[in-house]
Design an enzyme around this catalytic site. Structure first.
Site, short mmCIF file in Angstrom:
data_model
loop_
_atom_site.label_atom_id
_atom_site.label_comp_id
_atom_site.label_asym_id
_atom_site.label_seq_id
_atom_site.Cartn_x
_atom_site.Cartn_y
_atom_site.Cartn_z
N GLU A 118 47.10 36.15 19.57
CA GLU A 118 45.91 36.81 20.12
C GLU A 118 46.10 37.00 21.62
OE1 GLU A 118 42.73 34.10 19.30
OE2 GLU A 118 43.27 33.95 17.18
N LYS A 120 45.37 36.40 25.41
CA LYS A 120 44.72 35.36 26.19
C LYS A 120 43.91 36.09 27.26
CE LYS A 120 45.63 30.99 28.57
NZ LYS A 120 44.63 31.28 29.58
N ASP A 122 41.60 36.84 30.24
CA ASP A 122 41.38 36.14 31.50
C ASP A 122 39.97 36.40 32.00
OD1 ASP A 122 42.03 34.49 33.54
OD2 ASP A 122 43.29 35.92 34.62
N TYR A 237 36.85 34.19 19.68
CA TYR A 237 38.13 33.91 19.04
C TYR A 237 38.22 32.53 18.39
CZ TYR A 237 38.46 31.94 23.70
OH TYR A 237 38.18 31.28 24.86
N LYS A 325 52.34 32.24 28.42
CA LYS A 325 51.87 32.91 29.64
C LYS A 325 52.80 34.05 30.04
CE LYS A 325 49.25 31.08 32.34
NZ LYS A 325 47.91 30.71 32.75
N CYS A 419 51.37 59.52 66.45
CA CYS A 419 52.28 59.47 65.31
C CYS A 419 53.44 58.50 65.58
CB CYS A 419 52.81 60.87 65.02
SG CYS A 419 54.11 60.89 63.79
N CYS A 422 56.77 60.92 65.92
CA CYS A 422 56.99 61.92 66.97
C CYS A 422 56.15 61.66 68.22
CB CYS A 422 56.73 63.32 66.43
SG CYS A 422 54.99 63.64 66.05
N CYS A 437 49.44 63.44 61.01
CA CYS A 437 50.14 64.02 62.15
C CYS A 437 50.29 65.50 61.84
CB CYS A 437 51.52 63.36 62.29
SG CYS A 437 52.63 64.27 63.37
N CYS A 442 57.43 67.41 63.45
CA CYS A 442 57.58 65.96 63.36
C CYS A 442 58.80 65.62 62.50
CB CYS A 442 56.31 65.34 62.77
SG CYS A 442 56.47 63.56 62.46
S1 IVH Z 1 42.01 29.26 21.95
C1 IVH Z 1 41.85 25.26 20.50
N1 IVH Z 1 42.18 31.85 22.16
O1 IVH Z 1 42.34 30.54 27.67
C2 IVH Z 1 41.40 26.53 21.06
N2 IVH Z 1 41.71 30.60 24.12
O2 IVH Z 1 43.37 27.17 28.23
C3 IVH Z 1 41.78 26.71 22.46
N3 IVH Z 1 41.37 31.97 26.13
O3 IVH Z 1 40.04 29.05 29.09
C4 IVH Z 1 41.45 28.03 23.00
N4 IVH Z 1 41.68 33.91 25.15
O4 IVH Z 1 39.05 29.93 26.80
C5 IVH Z 1 41.97 30.69 22.82
N5 IVH Z 1 42.35 34.17 22.19
C6 IVH Z 1 42.12 33.00 22.83
C7 IVH Z 1 41.83 32.96 24.22
C8 IVH Z 1 41.63 31.72 24.82
C9 IVH Z 1 41.40 33.31 26.30
C10 IVH Z 1 41.12 31.01 27.22
C11 IVH Z 1 40.40 29.75 26.85
C12 IVH Z 1 40.81 28.82 27.97
C13 IVH Z 1 42.20 29.26 28.23
C14 IVH Z 1 43.17 28.33 27.54
#
Ligand code: IVH
Length: 681
Positions: A118, A120, A122, A237, A325, A419, A422, A437, A442
């Site tokens: 999935e 992650k 932010d 999620y 990451k 400038c 020039c 300019c 130039c």
């Molecule tokens: S699962 C056991 N799934 O990323 C479940 N976390 O440290 C643990 N985050 O702030 C989290 N997208 O909230 C999971 N698809 C995703 C996520 C997700 C973002 C965040 C989570 C936490 C950090 C993980």
């Protein structure tokens, strides 16, 4: 009215919630915004008249409830766990090996390890509690044990389900539990974040450094009306807790959450082994910048959630999942200095000189500061610690300073008054942020214009590099772009490093470029807003550069695909005497001023015929007439001979006419030519 008021209010509430879900979760609305608004207003009016019938989960409450003094702490019903990190493919494989070892130790070596990958997201983690299908509490993650109650703020998110439709649970694999706690991420969609953040800056408010900070700041507002005015959304999620049976795999859990009305990420993948996970990870590295929210990695979860849970935890990190990451695209470094450069349009641009920093896998030493307005608005100073960002293909840029880290030695950045190349005074283009300019001589601008002229997208003279452009300008062998075509062999041979072979190659490349089509030539001129696509559109409409020169702003604007900016820019380019002189030099050099239209139907009524053109034609320029004849299969030569089939004559024809008459060559005018090819235009 047979329906009671209470029933009507309940029906409106459900209907509006249904449409919110269609719109924000399924991206598939079934009524127009106007229809939605009408229902919304009806509910609002009824609730105003019968306040005792208004409920906390009413869609009208999304505009924001009452402000609170401080957030109330809430204990989470189960720990809101964190995740361990892997930073590359090897780290993910290592996690898989660890997992296998553990399974072997517990006699489960036969277990199949399949995964869900999935994004992650932010944003800000939120914990959402539902009782009997109703949203009753929304909290931040806090320290994982205790969070803050931000229910009124979360109620302003249109994507948040306020009621799980229990009456529609017939098709569900598992019924809606009495108590259900769902975890998700609230965030700003990137496109909306940019617009909204720019708006703040323009209004003189503090802008946010990134969408994550903005999401966190927005949900931690004491006054929900502020949250309501921000384009926040939500994706879920995970299930933190349910007092009833829930699906056993992550795949099914996500589908089930979706069926209950929760928005879930659409970019999810089932992976049958760790190599498939790695392929997905690598795919994400490519596409992460194409997603409309900030993604800082992937989350890999063992699909069999019971197996995952059995693995237990290390500290607060469950063993059954890991974050893969991505390399950071945003880091802090020190702004050492600001360099100024002059572009081909004369715009003086500031570039940051940075303490080198690794960003997304490359060392970044320079970054754009955009323009001086931006520097002033963000109050960026030399010596500041700054955020630098690089996303995909974009040039790294300075996001903004970190004022809290100043020690007083930082110096403000002043816009230049002259400038840097020039020394002539610079000017601010009215209504724009750019400083330019205007000196046509130039040297730096000329170098940039020549670099552009010879570049691959323009005249494509491969043998003419950037260094050649600098050298020839420095040695004053070139004073404008057209001078390229009048370079002399003997002058070039005198330059350091220019031996016979190199000079030959350069001159051949230049000569060959004369045959480049007119669209490339028009692109190469570097008229503001006229890149290769606009150049092609312009010549499609006007056929030749000469006709384009005569075109009015209205005529250009009338062409499909062209706007006012382009029209104004083109017209003013042709109004400048210096540009007209330049064009004459190019004409003398023999460049293509009109498009060679390839006749698509292949009708070639002039095939095998040779033409000579003389005098001024009523509507066609020489180049246009030449193109027209060639498009229909004919050939155009420069002088009349016994091989000439037709002389095309206009007004003030001279000696060619006399010669043609003497040789008995057929004579025709523009109208007769058009008749021959069946063209009445
Ligand atoms: S699962 C056991 N799934 O990323 C479940 N976390 O440290 C643990 N985050 O702030 C989290 N997208 O909230 C999971 N698809 C995703 C996520 C997700 C973002 C965040 C989570 C936490 C950090 C993980």
């Amino acid at each position: 009215m047979s329906e009671s008021i209470a029933e009507r209010i309940a029906a409106l509430r459900d209907e509006l919630n249904f449409h919110l879900h269609r719109y924000h979760v399924l991206n598939d609305p079934v009524i127009s915004d106007a229809e939605y608004d009408a229902l919304f207003r009806e509910l609002q009016a009824l609730e105003a008249d019968y306040p005792e019938l208004a409920t906390a989960d009413s869609p009208t409450r999304r505009v924001g409830g009452d402000a609170v003094d401080e957030f109330v702490k809430v204990a989470h019903p189960a720990p809101i766990l964190s995740l361990a990190n892997a930073f590359d493919a090897e780290g993910l494989r290592e996690w898989e090996r660890r997992t296998r070892r553990l399974l072997t130790q517990t006699g489960q070596e036969e277990a199949r390890l399949e995964y869900m990958v999935e994004p992650k997201i932010d944003g800000l983690t939120v914990v959402l509690t539902y009782e009997s299908g109703r949203f009753v509490l929304g909290a931040t993650r806090g320290n994982g044990e205790i969070g803050e109650n931000i229910t009124p703020n979360l109620l302003t998110l249109a994507a948040l389900p306020r009621r799980i439709p229990i009456d529609r649970q017939a098709g569900l694999t598992h019924p809606v539990p009495g108590r259900l706690v769902v975890r998700g991420e609230a965030f700003f969609p990137l496109d909306q974040f940019d617009v909204w953040n720019e708006g703040r800056l323009a209004a003189g408010e503090k802008s946010y450094m990134n969408p994550r900070n903005a999401a966190s700041g927005s949900l931690r507002q004491l006054d929900p009306k502020i949250t309501a005015a921000r384009p926040l959304t939500l994706l879920c999620y995970d299930i933190v807790l349910a007092d009833g049976a829930i699906p056993g795999t992550q795949w099914e859990r996500l589908r089930w959450l979706k069926a209950l009305g929760f928005p879930i990420p659409s970019e999810i993948a089932f992976c049958r082994d760790i190599e498939a996970v790695i392929a997905a990870y690598e795919g994400w590295l490519e596409k992460r910048n194409q997603i409309n929210y900030e993604v800082d990695g992937i989350v890999v979860k063992i699909n069999d959630r019971r197996l995952a849970d059995d693995l237990g935890f290390v500290g607060k990190d469950p063993r059954g999942a890991i974050a893969g990451k991505f390399p950071a695209q945003e880091k802090t470094t020190t702004l050492l200095d600001v360099n100024l450069s002059v572009g081909r349009t004369g715009i003086v641009a500031p570039t940051a000189v940075l303490e080198p920093v690794e960003l997304g896998g490359v060392i970044v030493r320079n970054a754009t500061l955009h323009n001086f307005d931006e520097i002033a608005r963000k109050d960026i100073r030399i010596g500041d610690k700054v955020w630098v960002k690089r996303a995909g293909d974009v040039i790294p840029y300075v996001v903004g300073p970190i004022p809290d880290l100043r020690d007083g030695t930082e110096r403000p950045i002043e816009p230049p008054t002259t400038c840097p190349a020039c020394g002539e005074p610079v000017r601010r283009i009215e209504g724009e942020v750019a400083i330019t300019c205007d000196n046509p001589a130039c040297p730096e601008q000329l170098v940039r214009r020549i670099e552009y002229f010879v570049s691959r997208g323009a005249m494509d003279i491969g043998s003419f590099g950037s260094q050649t452009a600098v050298l020839l300008t420095e040695k004053q062998l070139i004073h404008d772009m057209a001078d390229i075509y009048f370079l002399r062999r003997e002058d070039l041979l005198e330059l350091e490093g220019f031996k016979d072979k190199k000079v030959d190659r350069l001159l051949e490349g230049i000569e060959a470029s004369k045959a480049q089509p007119a669209t490339r030539f028009l692109t190469a001129l570097g008229i503001r807003f006229v890149g290769s696509v606009i150049a092609a559109t312009l010549l499609d409409a006007f056929v030749s550069i000469d006709r384009l020169q005569e075109a009015t702003q209205e005529e250009i604007e009338a062409v499909y695909g062209l706007g006012k900016e382009t029209a104004v820019s083109v017209v003013s380019w042709f109004q400048d005497e210096r540009n007209l002189r330049l064009l004459e030099k190019f004409r003398e050099a023999g460049l293509n001023f009109a498009v060679d239209r390839v006749e698509p139907v292949g009708e070639q009524p002039l095939a095998g015929l040779t033409f000579v053109i003389t005098g001024t034609l009523p509507t066609l320029s020489r180049d246009e007439a030449k193109s027209l004849i060639e498009n229909y299969g004919g050939k155009v030569t420069g002088s009349v001979s016994k091989n000439t089939d037709f002389l095309l004559v206009g007004e003030n024809a001279g000696s060619k006419l006399t010669k043609a008459e003497a040789l008995g060559v057929a004579i025709l005018d523009e109208e007769a030519l058009r008749a021959k090819i069946g063209d009445r235009g």
